[in-house]
Design an enzyme around this catalytic site. Structure first.
Site, PDB file in Angstrom:
ATOM      1  N   LYS A 163      -7.579 -15.825 -26.297  1.00 22.55           N
ATOM      2  CA  LYS A 163      -8.863 -15.148 -26.228  1.00 22.55           C
ATOM      3  C   LYS A 163      -9.061 -14.359 -27.521  1.00 22.55           C
ATOM      4  O   LYS A 163      -8.226 -13.517 -27.892  1.00 22.55           O
ATOM      5  CB  LYS A 163      -8.895 -14.210 -25.024  1.00 22.55           C
ATOM      6  CG  LYS A 163      -8.892 -14.926 -23.673  1.00 22.55           C
ATOM      7  CD  LYS A 163     -10.200 -15.644 -23.423  1.00 22.55           C
ATOM      8  CE  LYS A 163     -10.289 -16.185 -22.006  1.00 22.55           C
ATOM      9  NZ  LYS A 163     -11.579 -16.858 -21.748  1.00 22.55           N
ATOM     10  N   ASP A 191     -10.438 -19.550 -27.688  1.00 30.82           N
ATOM     11  CA  ASP A 191     -11.644 -19.313 -26.903  1.00 30.82           C
ATOM     12  C   ASP A 191     -12.324 -18.042 -27.389  1.00 30.82           C
ATOM     13  O   ASP A 191     -11.790 -16.941 -27.253  1.00 30.82           O
ATOM     14  CB  ASP A 191     -11.280 -19.184 -25.421  1.00 30.82           C
ATOM     15  CG  ASP A 191     -12.518 -19.081 -24.531  1.00 30.82           C
ATOM     16  OD1 ASP A 191     -13.645 -19.197 -25.055  1.00 30.82           O
ATOM     17  OD2 ASP A 191     -12.345 -18.899 -23.316  1.00 30.82           O
ATOM     18  N   GLU A 218     -13.408 -23.047 -28.531  1.00 28.33           N
ATOM     19  CA  GLU A 218     -14.272 -22.989 -27.352  1.00 28.33           C
ATOM     20  C   GLU A 218     -15.361 -21.934 -27.505  1.00 28.33           C
ATOM     21  O   GLU A 218     -15.071 -20.771 -27.812  1.00 28.33           O
ATOM     22  CB  GLU A 218     -13.417 -22.697 -26.112  1.00 28.33           C
ATOM     23  CG  GLU A 218     -14.174 -22.702 -24.815  1.00 28.33           C
ATOM     24  CD  GLU A 218     -13.252 -22.563 -23.610  1.00 28.33           C
ATOM     25  OE1 GLU A 218     -13.772 -22.272 -22.511  1.00 28.33           O
ATOM     26  OE2 GLU A 218     -12.025 -22.733 -23.751  1.00 28.33           O
ATOM     27  N   LYS A 267     -16.902 -25.294 -14.712  1.00 32.49           N
ATOM     28  CA  LYS A 267     -16.393 -24.276 -13.788  1.00 32.49           C
ATOM     29  C   LYS A 267     -17.248 -24.276 -12.528  1.00 32.49           C
ATOM     30  O   LYS A 267     -18.482 -24.254 -12.608  1.00 32.49           O
ATOM     31  CB  LYS A 267     -16.418 -22.889 -14.439  1.00 32.49           C
ATOM     32  CG  LYS A 267     -15.486 -22.759 -15.641  1.00 32.49           C
ATOM     33  CD  LYS A 267     -15.564 -21.373 -16.266  1.00 32.49           C
ATOM     34  CE  LYS A 267     -14.608 -21.249 -17.440  1.00 32.49           C
ATOM     35  NZ  LYS A 267     -14.718 -19.932 -18.110  1.00 32.49           N
TER      36      LYS A 267
END
Length: 370
Positions: A163, A191, A218, A267
């Protein structure tokens, strides 16, 4: 078979460590559990984990939508009629994807139990036998993220999702530190969670990241910036994954038309559950876009639902459903064989919910009947 009763439980799932991404820090995950009972006594569980930054829903609003709109609308319907259920829900409220996902997942759990088969058998049967689990590294100091990655390698992890999404120079330092810590043979996925904002900043970051050999990047730009993704693809050789920008069939059509990304992160909480996720997967498969089933950090209930979709579709190349191993207490019993996940063959979702833990974690609840 008819839906007779729906109980709603707004719960707080305690995290072992804070979960830090570009736009928020979480000490616990706010979830809503749906317990659905049919007229012949079959019980199914569903889950909603909303995120106002992504789905436009809050914990409180999702509970109210379920209580006042969706649950009353589906009471009396057959839980196995998925197309009709979603049509009814879409006419009641739009978009509310996490709220709809909770109803959808509970219905699939019931359908599987009523037929004595796992949910993946309802989706075309099992294709994958097992998936490796990617460990997610929350945003932190470069040395801290590198240290965590090294420790997780000792447990057998072979891939990491980092992240980032703060300031480019610091983010690149984080990626370099982790790469140096884990060596060249470990997969690193980055991401950004929209944190770099636009194509220009992303391209600057990519120039600084040359030689770090990342698996994919991402959602570096804002969720509605499909053209920004197109520009990044045109000016770099990075593999791009779309996440926050992909919620619906409309988004998938734009993604395919513009070839804006190489991979799609589907998702259940973004699209409305298992049934819509399968539609997105088929669209992506027809266009040759590899998919991943991602996570909003759900409990065993929502995570199991995602795994059933992933295991049933050939186009699924990866999964990132790690919520249950991040919690100090969970309502279900989804089993991980680190660094893999292997689904059982129990009917429905295959999850046994601990009602005592569910009550313990519940902040408020409601029951809706005929």
């Amino acid at each position: 078979m008819k839906i007779k009763e729906i109980e709603l439980f707004a719960i707080n799932l305690p995290l072992i460590d804070p979960f830090i991404i570009s736009y928020a820090t979480y000490d616990s995950i706010q979830s809503i559990i749906v317990k659905m009972t049919t007229d012949d006594g079959i019980v199914g569980y569903g889950e909603a984990v909303p995120d106002e930054h992504i789905t436009g829903e809050t914990w409180e609003s999702t509970f109210e939508v379920l209580k006042n709109k969706l649950a009353p609308a589906v009471i009396g319907l057959d839980p196995r009629q998925f197309e009709k259920l979603h049509d009814v829900m879409d006419h009641v409220v739009r978009p509310a994807p996490a709220a709809k996902a909770a109803i959808d997942i509970a219905c699939f759990d019931i359908a599987g139990k009523s037929m004595n088969v796992p949910v993946y058998q309802l989706l075309g049967g099992r294709y994958h036998e097992k998936f490796p689990i990617t460990h997610v590294l929350s945003i932190g100091a470069p040395e801290k993220m590198a240290e965590e990655a090294a420790k997780k390698m000792e447990l057998g992890y072979t891939s990491f999702k980092m992240k980032v999404g703060t300031e480019v120079t610091t983010d690149v330092a984080r990626i370099k530190a982790v790469r140096e810590s884990v060596g060249e043979d470990i997969a690193i996925r980055v991401d950004v969670n929209q944190g770099w904002g636009n194509a220009a900043t992303t391209l600057t970051a990519l120039r600084k990241m040359e030689g770090l050999d990342i698996d994919w990047l991402e959602q570096p730009v804002l969720d509605n910036d499909f053209d920004g993704l197109v520009e990044i693809k045109a000016k770099s050789d990075v593999t791009l994954m779309i996440d926050e920008g992909l919620r619906s069939e409309r988004d998938m059509r734009e993604l395919i038309a513009k070839r804006a990304a190489d991979k799609a992160n589907i998702k259940l909480m973004k699209c409305g559950g298992i049934y819509p996720a399968m539609k997105l997967a088929v669209m992506a498969e027809m266009a040759g876009i590899e998919c991943q089933i991602g996570s909003m950090v759900e409990s065993s209930v929502g995570s199991a639902a995602g795994f059933h979709v992933a295991f049933s579709k050939k186009i699924m190349g990866s999964v990132e459903l790690t919520g249950p191993i991040k919690f100090s207490k969970d309502i279900g019993d989804l089993k991980y064989d680190i660094p893999f996940i292997q689904l059982n063959e129990k009917p429905g979702l295959g999850i046994d919910v601990d009602e005592n833990v569910l009550q313990e974690l519940t902040a408020f609840s409601e029951k809706i009947t005929e």
